[in-house]
Structure formats: C-alpha cells, structure tokens
Design a protein around this motif. Structure first.
Motif, short mmCIF file in Angstrom:
data_model
loop_
_atom_site.label_atom_id
_atom_site.label_comp_id
_atom_site.label_asym_id
_atom_site.label_seq_id
_atom_site.Cartn_x
_atom_site.Cartn_y
_atom_site.Cartn_z
N ILE A 15 1.11 -0.84 -0.32
CA ILE A 15 -0.17 0.11 -0.23
C ILE A 15 1.29 1.14 0.26
N SER A 16 2.31 1.04 0.72
CA SER A 16 2.59 2.12 0.48
C SER A 16 3.55 2.40 -0.08
N ILE A 17 3.94 1.54 -1.33
CA ILE A 17 4.58 2.03 -2.38
C ILE A 17 3.62 2.50 -3.43
N ILE A 18 2.32 1.34 -3.56
CA ILE A 18 1.40 2.17 -4.44
C ILE A 18 1.17 3.39 -4.27
N THR A 19 1.11 3.99 -2.93
CA THR A 19 0.53 5.24 -2.53
C THR A 19 1.35 6.25 -3.33
N VAL A 20 2.96 5.82 -2.78
CA VAL A 20 4.22 6.56 -3.29
C VAL A 20 4.25 7.13 -5.18
N ILE A 21 3.78 5.86 -5.93
CA ILE A 21 3.49 5.83 -6.98
C ILE A 21 2.54 6.82 -7.55
N ALA A 22 1.21 6.97 -6.66
CA ALA A 22 -0.10 7.53 -7.30
C ALA A 22 0.93 8.91 -7.19
N ALA A 23 1.43 9.37 -5.93
CA ALA A 23 1.45 10.74 -5.57
C ALA A 23 2.48 12.00 -6.94
N THR A 24 3.35 10.62 -6.60
CA THR A 24 4.43 10.72 -8.13
C THR A 24 4.15 11.08 -9.51
N ILE A 25 3.00 10.56 -9.62
CA ILE A 25 2.54 10.07 -11.13
C ILE A 25 1.28 11.03 -11.39
N PHE A 26 0.93 11.54 -10.21
CA PHE A 26 -0.82 12.24 -10.03
C PHE A 26 -0.53 13.39 -9.68
N SER A 27 0.78 14.28 -9.57
CA SER A 27 0.87 15.05 -9.09
C SER A 27 0.36 16.09 -8.72
N GLN A 28 0.04 16.70 -9.72
CA GLN A 28 -1.25 17.84 -9.81
C GLN A 28 -2.76 17.62 -9.24
N PHE A 29 -3.22 16.28 -9.24
CA PHE A 29 -4.42 16.48 -8.60
C PHE A 29 -3.72 16.24 -7.34
N PHE A 30 -2.93 15.54 -6.87
CA PHE A 30 -2.62 15.15 -5.42
C PHE A 30 -2.19 16.73 -4.66
N GLN A 31 -1.71 17.81 -5.48
CA GLN A 31 -1.22 19.19 -5.06
C GLN A 31 -2.50 20.02 -4.75
N SER A 32 -3.62 19.51 -5.66
CA SER A 32 -4.87 20.37 -5.58
C SER A 32 -5.87 20.07 -4.30
N LEU A 33 -5.29 18.99 -3.37
CA LEU A 33 -5.54 18.80 -2.23
C LEU A 33 -4.81 18.90 -1.39
N ARG A 34 -3.51 19.91 -0.76
CA ARG A 34 -2.50 20.25 -0.46
C ARG A 34 -2.85 20.87 0.87
N VAL A 35 -4.11 22.11 0.69
CA VAL A 35 -4.30 22.58 1.75
C VAL A 35 -5.58 21.85 2.64
N THR A 36 -6.31 21.05 2.14
CA THR A 36 -7.20 20.18 2.69
C THR A 36 -5.89 19.07 3.70
N GLY A 37 -5.21 18.52 3.14
CA GLY A 37 -4.73 17.51 3.70
C GLY A 37 -3.94 17.94 4.94
N THR A 38 -3.44 18.83 4.36
CA THR A 38 -2.70 19.79 5.46
C THR A 38 -3.25 20.15 6.90
N ALA A 39 -5.01 20.11 6.88
CA ALA A 39 -5.70 20.86 7.89
C ALA A 39 -5.92 19.25 8.02
N LEU A 40 -6.25 18.21 7.48
CA LEU A 40 -6.30 17.22 8.16
C LEU A 40 -5.81 16.50 8.81
N GLY A 41 -4.64 16.26 8.72
CA GLY A 41 -3.25 16.04 8.93
C GLY A 41 -2.98 16.30 10.21
N ILE A 42 -3.54 17.83 10.44
CA ILE A 42 -2.61 18.12 11.32
C ILE A 42 -3.92 18.15 12.34
#
Length: 156
Positions: A15-42
């Motif tokens: 699951i970790s490998i799949i997540t890293v690959i997805a975040a690398t390949i689809f970086s634009q998509f995950f970049q759009s989740l950055r603000v929300t992801g940061t807030a949830l992460g905190i």
C-alpha cells in the motif's frame, strides 16, 4: 491486496509503494488536495499525540518491565551518541539537524515535524517528515521479513 500477497503477509509495504507511485504520477491531482490534506493531517496528528500521551505511563513501564525500560533507554542513548558523534565530527552537520534526525528515527515523522514546528525550524519541518517516512519505508519491509524468518526458527 490479498490476491497480490502470500498468506500472512502484511499489505502495508504494498500500500505504501502504491501510494508513493500514485502521488508521483498524479502530482497535479494531489497538489490540489494539499490545503485540505494539511488541515486534516494536523487534526489527526493532534489526536495521535493525545491518544499516545493518554495511554502512556513511564512509571508503569518501569514498575512492570524494568529490563525493557533499561534496554530501550540504552538503545536510544547509544543511537543519540552515535548520531551526534558521526554527524558532527564526520559530516559536520548542525546540532538541530541531528536532533531532528534522531527524533525522526526514534519517534517517527510526526514527532519530528512537531519538534521542528515547536522550535520554529520551519525549513526543517519537511525534511524531518521525509526522514521519518524514509525510516518507515525502509524499516517496515525489513522488520516484516525478519519477523517471518524468526517465526520459522525452531524454538529452543
């Protein structure tokens, strides 16, 4: 993941490998989740610290397993002294970088990021997280493999 892994194997490394690959390949998509992801992460990080702190008791560990406490304290002391000596003398790294590296290795990425934030070492927060995650990414498969080897050893 059950179809891709042998029986009894942990899905965590896959699951970790799949997540890293997805975040690398689809970086634009995950970049759009950055603000929300940061807030949830905190929020989740604070819940993690609260749950860990509420369940922990050094006195209880010393009373019920003093040898485990001493062994862990010795490991951490040896780790810290080795890291500080090698880091300062050979690699000429700054003390605060070594403190965060030690924290990331002992406590993981969340405690290292919290320490960097608390000490106002803003430029070191991301490296502290990444060092902790790198530790998880390398140590988890090694520990899982060693666990399987140890389980197969004949008992004494």
């Amino acid at each position: 993941t059950k179809a891709a892994l042998p029986v009894g194997a942990s899905a965590l490394p896959l699951i970790s490998i799949i997540t890293v690959i997805a975040a690398t390949i689809f970086s634009q998509f995950f970049q759009s989740l950055r603000v929300t992801g940061t807030a949830l992460g905190i929020v989740f990080m604070q819940m993690f610290f609260a749950a860990s702190g509420a369940a922990g008791s050094i006195r209880l560990v010393i009373e019920s397993a003093p040898s485990l406490f001493l062994f862990s304290a010795l490991q951490i002391a040896l780790h810290f002294c080795s890291l500080m000596s090698i880091g300062k003398l050979i690699f000429k790294l700054k003390a605060k970088e070594l403190y965060l590296a030690s924290n990331a290795n002992v406590g993981g990425p969340t405690t290292a990021a919290a320490m960097a934030t608390a000490k106002e070492w803003k430029r070191l927060t991301l490296p502290a997280l990444l060092v902790g995650i790198l530790g998880y990414a390398t140590a988890t498969p090694i520990a899982l493999a060693l666990g399987q080897i140890i389980l197969r050893l004949p008992s004494i």
